[in-house]
Design an enzyme around this catalytic site. Sequence first.
Site, mmCIF file in Angstrom:
data_model
loop_
_atom_site.group_PDB
_atom_site.id
_atom_site.type_symbol
_atom_site.label_atom_id
_atom_site.label_comp_id
_atom_site.label_asym_id
_atom_site.label_seq_id
_atom_site.Cartn_x
_atom_site.Cartn_y
_atom_site.Cartn_z
ATOM 1 N N HIS A 68 -3.976 16.247 -3.656
ATOM 2 C CA HIS A 68 -4.419 16.412 -2.277
ATOM 3 C C HIS A 68 -4.250 17.841 -1.764
ATOM 4 O O HIS A 68 -4.672 18.148 -0.645
ATOM 5 C CB HIS A 68 -3.664 15.442 -1.365
ATOM 6 C CG HIS A 68 -4.153 14.032 -1.454
ATOM 7 N ND1 HIS A 68 -4.219 13.339 -2.636
ATOM 8 C CD2 HIS A 68 -4.621 13.174 -0.500
ATOM 9 C CE1 HIS A 68 -4.681 12.127 -2.418
ATOM 10 N NE2 HIS A 68 -4.943 11.997 -1.130
ATOM 11 N N TYR A 110 -17.860 33.502 44.298
ATOM 12 C CA TYR A 110 -17.112 32.313 43.868
ATOM 13 C C TYR A 110 -15.975 32.650 42.906
ATOM 14 O O TYR A 110 -14.955 31.970 42.879
ATOM 15 C CB TYR A 110 -18.038 31.319 43.187
ATOM 16 C CG TYR A 110 -19.022 30.619 44.088
ATOM 17 C CD1 TYR A 110 -19.030 30.845 45.465
ATOM 18 C CD2 TYR A 110 -19.945 29.731 43.568
ATOM 19 C CE1 TYR A 110 -19.938 30.204 46.290
ATOM 20 C CE2 TYR A 110 -20.856 29.073 44.383
ATOM 21 C CZ TYR A 110 -20.856 29.319 45.741
ATOM 22 O OH TYR A 110 -21.744 28.681 46.550
ATOM 23 N N TYR A 165 0.826 -1.212 0.000
ATOM 24 C CA TYR A 165 0.000 0.000 0.000
ATOM 25 C C TYR A 165 0.852 1.251 0.000
ATOM 26 O O TYR A 165 1.773 1.413 0.805
ATOM 27 C CB TYR A 165 -0.939 0.039 1.218
ATOM 28 C CG TYR A 165 -1.706 1.342 1.290
ATOM 29 C CD1 TYR A 165 -2.719 1.609 0.375
ATOM 30 C CD2 TYR A 165 -1.362 2.336 2.208
ATOM 31 C CE1 TYR A 165 -3.390 2.824 0.392
ATOM 32 C CE2 TYR A 165 -2.025 3.553 2.237
ATOM 33 C CZ TYR A 165 -3.044 3.786 1.318
ATOM 34 O OH TYR A 165 -3.693 4.980 1.322
ATOM 35 N N GLU A 201 -12.447 5.553 4.365
ATOM 36 C CA GLU A 201 -12.125 6.370 5.536
ATOM 37 C C GLU A 201 -13.445 6.760 6.203
ATOM 38 O O GLU A 201 -13.942 7.871 6.061
ATOM 39 C CB GLU A 201 -11.290 7.575 5.089
ATOM 40 C CG GLU A 201 -9.966 7.122 4.501
ATOM 41 C CD GLU A 201 -9.240 8.172 3.675
ATOM 42 O OE1 GLU A 201 -9.618 9.358 3.739
ATOM 43 O OE2 GLU A 201 -8.295 7.790 2.949
ATOM 44 N N PHE A 215 -1.983 7.650 11.664
ATOM 45 C CA PHE A 215 -2.311 8.998 11.196
ATOM 46 C C PHE A 215 -3.613 9.525 11.776
ATOM 47 O O PHE A 215 -3.957 10.683 11.587
ATOM 48 C CB PHE A 215 -2.437 9.000 9.664
ATOM 49 C CG PHE A 215 -3.307 7.879 9.155
ATOM 50 C CD1 PHE A 215 -4.658 7.836 9.419
ATOM 51 C CD2 PHE A 215 -2.756 6.838 8.423
ATOM 52 C CE1 PHE A 215 -5.470 6.802 8.974
ATOM 53 C CE2 PHE A 215 -3.550 5.802 7.958
ATOM 54 C CZ PHE A 215 -4.912 5.777 8.236
ATOM 55 N N ARG A 249 -13.332 33.476 45.455
ATOM 56 C CA ARG A 249 -13.113 32.449 46.469
ATOM 57 C C ARG A 249 -12.665 31.115 45.860
ATOM 58 O O ARG A 249 -11.886 30.365 46.456
ATOM 59 C CB ARG A 249 -14.414 32.239 47.251
ATOM 60 C CG ARG A 249 -14.193 31.551 48.574
ATOM 61 C CD ARG A 249 -15.451 30.992 49.208
ATOM 62 N NE ARG A 249 -16.664 31.748 49.004
ATOM 63 C CZ ARG A 249 -17.866 31.290 49.332
ATOM 64 N NH1 ARG A 249 -17.988 30.094 49.883
ATOM 65 N NH2 ARG A 249 -18.947 32.012 49.123
ATOM 66 N N ASN A 295 0.640 11.698 4.953
ATOM 67 C CA ASN A 295 0.108 11.003 6.127
ATOM 68 C C ASN A 295 0.845 11.505 7.364
ATOM 69 O O ASN A 295 2.077 11.479 7.417
ATOM 70 C CB ASN A 295 0.308 9.492 5.999
ATOM 71 C CG ASN A 295 -0.834 8.803 5.271
ATOM 72 O OD1 ASN A 295 -0.829 7.603 5.120
ATOM 73 N ND2 ASN A 295 -1.825 9.558 4.809
#
Length: 496
Positions: free
Chosen positions: A86, A280, A56, A413, A329, A283, A198
């Site tokens: 990409h 508060y 791959y 994915e 990844f 405090r 990646n």
Amino acid sequence: MSTIHYIDSSVLSFETLNDLYNKRYKLALSEESSVKIKKARAYLDAKQNDSKSPIYGVNTGFGSLCNIKIDKDKLALLQENLVMSHACGTGDRVEDDIVKLMLLLKIQSLSYGYSGVSKELVERLIELYNNEIFPVIYEQGSLGASGDLAPLAHLALPLIGKGKVVINGRIESSEILETKFGLAPLKLKSKEGLALLNGTQFMSAYLLKNVLDAKRLMKWADTIAATSIDAFDCNTSPYDPLVHQVRPHKGQIETAKIIKKLLFGSEISAHTKQNVQDPYSFRCVPQVHGASKDALRYVEQTLLTEINSVTDNPNVFVEEDKIISGGNFHGQSLAIASDVMAIAMSEIGNISERRIYQLVSGLRGLPTFLVSSPGLNSGFMIPQYTAASIVSQNKQLCTPASVDSIVSSNGQEDHVSMGANAATKLSKVVCNIEKILAIELLNASQALYFRSQMKSSNSIELLLKDYRSLVPIVKEDKIMADEIDKSIFFLRNHKI
């Protein structure tokens, strides 16, 4: 002369990362890293030549195209096509300091020798870092799984002579790298494009910058809270160590100790109070600030683990004779950490704004809106509005991104982290905290002016002396935006 930081297998600490972030270090590969990188590349080349099975990302397509085998003579083109296709980022341009961190973190991850890239590729990334050549990257486009594909593609484009870079603040075509720096476009080897894309370096860089900024802001949060405590004439008994020994959360104990130290020697703190208890927001500073500190510890540990990890895919294990396609990844750990940090920091702003509100309310002997002639002057009325508006925006930004997922790549994915969105919106929260704290210090300084018959502690008095030299007491109405800007500048540049 620049100091050289050698990339090796040593764990990057926050101290080292802070130095690399704030100082002009040069990077260089250690002999250890060089050997590991070359060994993994030689192994991958041999495996690729000997194996008839698909590997791959080496000789296959990507994502849902993983079952399509690619001919050997097209493997370089495959990697170049991957980077170009990409590079789909959009939105605001990523700031140069974030890009610099991305380069550092990508170099570190590839240096471990589990990625199968060439030494030349890593050295080219180092050339970009050392010459402060920052690829143009955009904020939007990453799903935070399969790595930060779009932003890392933009990071990789200049390596092949494409895309744009920032040099000395100017955007230039990457073609200038060859003529100006002698950096000819690289011909990517098998898997190198995938190793570049990646990874979690976009998410990690954003989270790292926010953690480094938050460390500074948390110190300010305690210091400003202590200033407001005296400004509102509060009791110091809530910070007694005995209170916190019986509920020993680490951050709570630390914060109470810091507040006590900051107020030590204060005449205001020491005098007898009319009020038995305080709101508060005063405090419970140890409990609220402390809880955020404890949450930030988890974030820091998660981030350090990630930064000192290999996050590309597939991973090359030379000694074990394996190339394994896994999921390092996936940014879920960073997504959750970013969401937790957003909530933790948002609460620092939330309680700060409540102290601002109390200071302008006309209570405890302070004039309404902290000005001598209220009515004629609006004084500090509207800075509280501004703080409230920012606090409200932070609450909206704290909607967790990590619980979302949208299927991509034809179902391959099918679960993504949305960690990039978590990290980028976290940046807005952290930036907002600085503004809120700056407004609180503006108010606390003004309120203490009306208690000048008594002094606060030496540390607070010295702080206010420096502060008021830049942000003077407001005697009558003026453009308060200018005072807020000066207060923000003070927080960024004054060391505490």
